[in-house]
Scaffold this motif. Structure first.
Motif, PDB file in Angstrom:
ATOM      1  N   ASN A   1      34.594  56.317  26.192  1.00 10.13           N
ATOM      2  CA  ASN A   1      33.202  56.695  25.920  1.00 10.13           C
ATOM      3  C   ASN A   1      32.228  56.152  26.966  1.00 10.13           C
ATOM      4  N   ASP A   2      32.705  55.253  27.819  1.00  6.96           N
ATOM      5  CA  ASP A   2      31.870  54.683  28.878  1.00  6.96           C
ATOM      6  C   ASP A   2      31.889  55.646  30.064  1.00  6.96           C
ATOM      7  N   ARG A   3      30.973  56.574  30.063  1.00  9.18           N
ATOM      8  CA  ARG A   3      30.993  57.636  31.064  1.00  9.18           C
ATOM      9  C   ARG A   3      30.719  57.124  32.472  1.00  9.18           C
TER      10      ARG A   3
ATOM     11  N   ASN B   1      34.403  61.981  20.022  1.00 10.07           N
ATOM     12  CA  ASN B   1      33.361  61.651  21.007  1.00 10.07           C
ATOM     13  C   ASN B   1      33.967  61.179  22.327  1.00 10.07           C
ATOM     14  N   GLY B   2      35.044  60.387  22.232  1.00 10.69           N
ATOM     15  CA  GLY B   2      35.673  59.894  23.456  1.00 10.69           C
ATOM     16  C   GLY B   2      36.282  61.011  24.281  1.00 10.69           C
TER      17      GLY B   2
ATOM     18  N   SER C   1      33.425  62.875  25.967  1.00  6.44           N
ATOM     19  CA  SER C   1      32.884  62.136  27.112  1.00  6.44           C
ATOM     20  C   SER C   1      33.818  62.226  28.312  1.00  6.44           C
TER      21      SER C   1
ATOM     22  N   GLN D   1      34.721  58.423  16.554  1.00  6.08           N
ATOM     23  CA  GLN D   1      34.146  57.905  17.790  1.00  6.08           C
ATOM     24  C   GLN D   1      35.107  58.026  18.970  1.00  6.08           C
TER      25      GLN D   1
ATOM     26  N   GLU E   1      33.710  65.724  29.907  1.00  6.83           N
ATOM     27  CA  GLU E   1      32.494  65.943  30.679  1.00  6.83           C
ATOM     28  C   GLU E   1      32.584  65.306  32.063  1.00  6.83           C
ATOM     29  N   GLU E   2      33.066  64.074  32.125  1.00  2.18           N
ATOM     30  CA  GLU E   2      33.164  63.404  33.418  1.00  2.18           C
ATOM     31  C   GLU E   2      34.258  64.017  34.290  1.00  2.18           C
TER      32      GLU E   2
END
Length: 356
Positions: free
Chosen positions: A59-61, A101-102, A105, A97, A108-109
């Motif tokens: 999740n840390d993009r 969500n992870g 994310s 999460q 996307e990256e």
């Protein structure tokens, strides 16, 4: 170089060990090191420059973007996930999460990174998403096994979150052209599995003379896949899988939970008999079933065999003997992993569960 998410977990660490041994190609391993992530699994690679470990969250993009830019991987193998049904029943939020969500994310990256690659590298790039057969729901005793076109019908917060992540991966291929591949596997077993899962739990409890808890009547059926076979299948899909496709990976080993437990007990009776000479199966205890417990899973793995030539090398009989022997030979690893976190989990999930 490839980037692996969740590479300190059970399947992820087995995959990295297998990958480097088979290909020699370097791996960037991004893992959050939650309770089930354990760098001890990768101790053999401690001083190997081909294994670059980074502790972090998918999740840390900002971190993911930095790793992609710095290392320029040719492929992503996405294992990172919360993966235990019982834990998802007790606390579904972490599953949403990480698994939904992870994955979003990460996608996307990766999409941003992939779009900036040169034409040749862009065409060769792959994003392989590792998922589960549990997204398909439950089968009746006489139903045919799950195929890649079986409708999704998840029955737990865990399987629902994995189904959502599968759909996101599919959507990113069809919407943006991201070159994705998805694998849905059956129950894995083998070395380095955290002892909340059935097989290591039974081994550990048996050796300590504790009850061997079996949900309900023990007749729930699973298809069992040796983790080494799973790793080989993932390599085959990465190398030759058709873009946007799903490949089911199974072991052709349908067993009831009770059959599995009795098999493990019989091997332990042979390899490490109990001090009191009683058979380990005498410790079997039936406990109240978990909510929404799927009755049967079964994988039809003909597509991956037909298209990519993969089929499992291990039978359940050969794989389970290797697995029990590994745990007996690595009790130091077991003792280190059975921490306060694990004891808290056992208390939360089993201590107050009524006997059946």
């Amino acid at each position: 170089m490839i980037l692996v998410t969740g590479g300190a977990g059970f399947i992820g660490s087995n995959f990295i060990l297998d990958w480097i041994a088979a290909t020699g190609e370097a791996v960037v391993n991004l893992d959050k090191l939650t309770y089930a992530g354990n760098l001890e699994n990768l101790a053999n690679l401690k001083d190997d420059p081909r294994h670059i470990f980074v502790q972090g969250d998918i999740n840390d993009r900002v971190l993911v973007a930095k790793l992609l830019s710095q290392h320029q991987p040719r492929a992503i193998i996405h294992f990172a996930a919360e993966s235990h049904v019982d834990r998802s029943i007790h606390g579904p939020g972490e599953f949403i999460q990480t698994n939904i969500n992870g994955t979003f994310s990460l996608l996307e990256e990766v999409r941003a990174y992939w779009q900036e690659l040169q034409a040749e590298e862009k065409a060769a790039f792959r994003f392989l998403h590792v998922s589960t057969d549990e997204v398909y729901g439950s089968l009746g005793a006489n139903d045919p096994p799950f195929t890649e076109t079986t409708a999704y019908a998840p029955n737990s917060p865990y399987s629902a979150s994995k189904a959502a992540s599968d759909h996101l991966v599919r959507a990113y291929h069809h919407t943006y052209g991201l070159p994705t591949l998805t694998t849905n596997c059956s129950n894995n077993y083998g070395a380095f599995q955290f002892p909340e899962k059935l097989i290591p739990l039974i081994i550990l409890n048996a050796l300590n003379g504790k009850p061997l808890p079996i949900y309900g009547d023990g007749m729930n059926v699973r298809d069992w896949l040796y983790v080494g076979d799973h790793c080989a299948a993932i390599r085959a899909v990465l190398a030759g899988g058709r873009l946007g496709e799903t490949y089911n990976i199974g072991g052709w080993n349908e067993k009831t939970n009770l059959d599995v437990v009795n098999t493990v007990c019989a091997i332990l009776d042979e390899l490490k008999p109990a001090a009191n000479s009683k058979p380990y199966a005498s410790l079997i205890t039936y406990v109240k079933d978990r909510p929404g417990h799927d009755r049967r899973y079964a994988i039809d793995a003909r597509k991956i065999e037909r298209e990519l030539g993969w089929k499992p090398l291990e039978t359940f009989e050969t794989g389970i003997r290797k697995t029990v022997a590994w745990y007996l030979d690595n009790m130091g690893w077991v003792e280190n992993i059975v921490s306060g976190e694990y004891q808290q989990w056992m208390k939360a999930n089993y201590q107050n569960r009524e006997k059946a």
